[in-house]
Design an enzyme around this catalytic site. Structure first.
Site, short mmCIF file in Angstrom:
data_model
loop_
_atom_site.label_atom_id
_atom_site.label_comp_id
_atom_site.label_asym_id
_atom_site.label_seq_id
_atom_site.Cartn_x
_atom_site.Cartn_y
_atom_site.Cartn_z
CE LYS A 1 -0.52 0.41 4.92
NZ LYS A 1 0.03 1.67 4.89
CB THR A 2 3.50 2.44 2.17
OG1 THR A 2 3.24 1.96 2.87
CG2 THR A 2 5.11 3.49 1.69
CG ASP B 1 -0.94 5.15 4.93
OD1 ASP B 1 -1.21 4.15 4.29
OD2 ASP B 1 0.45 5.16 5.38
CD GLU B 2 -1.51 1.96 8.62
OE1 GLU B 2 -2.72 1.26 8.74
OE2 GLU B 2 -0.58 1.14 8.10
CD GLN C 1 -3.47 -4.72 8.64
OE1 GLN C 1 -2.35 -4.80 8.78
NE2 GLN C 1 -3.33 -4.92 7.02
NE ARG D 1 1.16 -7.74 10.77
CZ ARG D 1 1.51 -6.95 9.98
NH1 ARG D 1 2.42 -6.21 10.05
NH2 ARG D 1 0.59 -7.26 8.83
#
Length: 720
Positions: A32-33, A216-217, A247, A597
């Site tokens: 995504k970044t 973002d987020e 998330q 993770r």
């Protein structure tokens, strides 16, 4: 720039879709970044939009810095847009125009400690010195500001017996901040929204400036952040938000997952894209994540996939108890290091409740395995544990002035630094110890009578504890001390961070009971010497350490191998979530975050019994283990287990067979380690083997006392 060579098919579509509202549902590890930074680059280089007209907001300074570095790396003209966190964006806006709200541009930003002191002072003026009331009032003030409402609006909606008190303190608190030309952290967003509402020309300036806005987020935004986004994007309406509803794990901090789920209601014409290709994890790990998260009903729906191979199966083990769980994890780490070229930095041990780290920390110290905690302090470095130990040190050694000073005003007794300094100077002048000055405080000529009374209250506590130390067995004394100090008046069970502190104190009592069980007739002095050796671990060099963390502490990070421990009902999911479906969904999202993770290997474990809060608990295996298809489904698996049920649950455990390239044991010959042998530990010196069972042995070291060691893991050799 040929973006088709830099991005996959899923990623390139939202990069090229620049006009209007765009929602990107970005799964874990889906890049995504990368999408966000390339989109900013595309708008600048291909559309010719100046950096000045582009805004990008994220949640942490670290993320903002990383995004800025990436944009600078691909921008052709060397210019970068305005990239910041919500709070730093608002702080900068206010520096320019806060004078319109009656502040000057050099306003101060109060920390949480500053705010707490202001609230405490206001309550004291109202003759209220109750720690629980202080915390409650502060939480309500913060909640109101994050909702974007004033004291009257909030309290009218709140109702209840404390409503008038909260309203009164809230208004006095706001007046005090104004008098100091100061804002608290919540004010940065609230005052910016108020500035935009009351001064449309200021808002218009930013609406005109920012033609393209990126958030973002987005799943972590709260109500006032959502309002702020809608305000500044109103003119050009080119709003690009990236997030993952699966998330969203910060509901307890005010985040509203509904902001991303209901995004289309606010922007009916928005286009939605899904980034579902995961570049981080193997197929089996991705399958496990998908299998668990699909059980949530409130989600937008996506399914991760990967072009990587299946990799190792997810390994699940239900251990007999918590001690076996720790040894299982550390043995697996040792095997992967010895036979598969892994290093300490490749491993993360994740817990849902930070009190569970203590037993792992103790064993890693005993076995010489270096570790670091992310998002918190090591168990014996946590303030509440250091305070508890300071009380014990004071009782063990009344002349330990540093320990006395540490806890003389904990819990709050109204004894400030000035009064402590007066007492110190008085004792020095008289040539007596601090404890002697306390015992004879009535005859102190320099303290006012009101302050003497406060010192007397503390003195009476000391005397009582010293007497009880003589009357009670050590284990019972510690339990009495914790109850006498009344930590429950200090920490609020309704606040997650403070509930964790109480759980840590309960875990400390468990440490004492374990020590007393292993060391018959143990004294306070024996115990203090033992924990000073265990807690004094060497710091890891460079980045060669095992990571220990709560799941919330590693969001956004990744590790080759993840051990997810404590998968039991009441722990993960938490006991609170068992009563609330929305809390359960957030717990499940935590599970999803934890699973994703892991890059190469994922180990999940639970314990049939666990020593917590001073007693043995028998918890059912977590429903998340069942949902992941790691054990057979059992209609009774969510009940609290009795001992008789344990074998039934344990018999259902499925442990995947090991890969041919992994050794299944640690090749260390321990046959000569028999009862009566003298061993040498690399840190604790010589010890005697008192008893042995399988790979484990109880070894007595003169200063450490009796401790249980796994002979294959511990750095032990037989004395020649």
């Amino acid at each position: 720039m040929d973006y088709t060579k830099l991005l996959n098919d899923e990623q390139i579509k939202p990069v090229l879709d620049t006009e209007g509202a765009v929602l990107v549902l970005a799964g874990a590890g889906s890049g995504k970044t990368r999408v966000l930074t390339h989109r900013v680059s595309y708008i600048m280089s291909e559309l010719g939009v100046p950096a000045y007209n582009i805004l990008a907001i994220t949640f942490t300074n670290k993320a903002a810095k990383e995004m800025q570095e990436r944009v600078m790396g691909i921008a052709t003209d060397g210019n970068t847009p305005w990239i910041s966190t919500f709070h730093s964006f608002c702080a900068k806006v206010l520096r320019y125009d806060i004078d319109k709200l009656g502040y000057t541009s050099n306003y101060s930003i109060f920390t949480s400690n500053d705010s707490a002191r202001v609230v405490s002072r206001i309550l004291k003026e109202l003759n209220i010195d109750d720690n629980e009331v202080k915390k409650t009032v502060r939480n309500h003030i913060s909640a109101a500001k994050n909702m974007g409402v004033d004291a009257d609006t909030y309290c009218n909606h709140l109702g209840g017996k404390n409503c008038d008190l909260i309203r009164d303190v809230f208004k006095k608190y706001e007046s005090e901040l104004k008098r100091n030309n100061a804002l608290d952290f919540d004010d940065l967003l609230l005052k910016t929204v108020l500035l935009f509402k009351d001064f449309p020309d200021v808002l218009r300036k930013y609406q005109e400036r920012f033609r393209y806005i990126h958030i973002d987020e987005f799943q972590d935004t709260n109500k006032i952040q959502m309002l702020l986004v809608r305000m500044i994007s109103h003119v050009h309406k080119n709003l690009f938000v990236v997030g993952d509803d699966d998330q969203s794990i910060y509901g307890w901090r005010g985040a509203e997952v509904e902001n991303i789920i209901n995004f289309k209601k606010f922007y009916p014409t928005c286009r939605t894209y899904k980034l579902q290709q995961n570049y981080r994890s193997t197929g089996n790990i991705i399958d496990c994540a998908n299998t668990v998260i699909k059980n949530n009903k409130t989600r937008m729906g996506k399914e991760l996939w990967t072009a990587s191979d299946k990799g190792m199966k997810v390994n699940y083990r239900n251990c007999f108890n918590d001690k076996e769980e720790v040894d299982h994890v550390l043995q697996e780490i040792r095997k992967l290091i010895d036979y598969n070229n892994y290093t300490f930095k490749d491993f993360a041990i994740l817990v849902r409740v930070n009190a569970l780290t203590r037993i792992f920390e103790e064993k890693m110290n005993l076995y010489g395995m270096k570790y670091k905690l992310i998002g918190g302090f090591k168990f014996y470095d946590r303030k509440e544990i250091m305070d508890t130990i300071a009380y014990l040190r004071m009782v063990a050694n009344p002349y330990d002035e540093e320990s006395i000073v540490r806890i003389i005003n904990f819990p709050k007794r109204g004894i400030g630094d000035t009064a402590i300094e007066k007492m110190r100077n008085y004792c020095y002048a008289k040539g007596i110890s601090f404890i002697d000055g306390l015992l004879d405080v009535e005859n102190n000529e320099v303290l006012a009578n009101a302050m003497k009374a406060k010192f007397c209250s503390f003195r009476d506590l000391i005397v009582d504890l010293m007497r009880k130390k003589l009357d009670l067995p050590f284990e019972e004394f510690v339990a009495y001390m914790v109850e006498r100090i009344d930590f429950y008046s200090v920490y609020d069970m309704d606040i997650p961070e403070e509930r964790n502190k109480l759980e840590n104190i309960d875990e400390f009592i468990s440490v004492v009971r374990e020590y007393c069980k292993a060391n018959d007739g143990a004294t306070l002095e024996d115990f203090m010497q033992s924990i000073s050796l265990i807690s004094d671990s060497d710091d890891a060099d460079d980045d060669e350490f095992i990571t220990m963390a709560t799941i919330h502490g590693v969001k956004g990070l990744e590790y080759k191998t993840v051990f997810l421990v404590g998968l039991e009902e009441g722990i993960f999911p938490s006991s609170r979530a068992l009563l609330n479906p929305s809390d359960m969904e957030e717990e499940r999202r935590c599970m999803y975050v934890a699973i994703t993770r892991a890059k190469e290997r994922l180990y999940i474990s639970s314990a049939g019994s666990r020593f917590r809060f001073g007693k043995v608990e028998y918890n059912a295996v977590s429903r998340f283990v069942t949902e992941a298809d790691l054990i057979k489904k059992d209609p009774n698996s969510f009940e609290i287990l009795e001992k008789s049920k344990y074998e039934n649950i344990a018999s259902q455990v499925h442990v995947p067979s090991a890969s041919p390239n992994i050794r299944t044991d640690i090749q260390k010959d321990i046959s000569a380690f028999v009862v009566g042998s003298v061993v040498v530990h690399s840190r604790f010196g010589e010890g005697n083997i008192m008893s042995r069972s399988g790979d484990n042995a109880v070894i007595n070291f003169p200063k450490l006392g009796n401790k249980n060691f796994n002979l294959k893991l511990a750095p032990l050799v037989l004395k020649k």
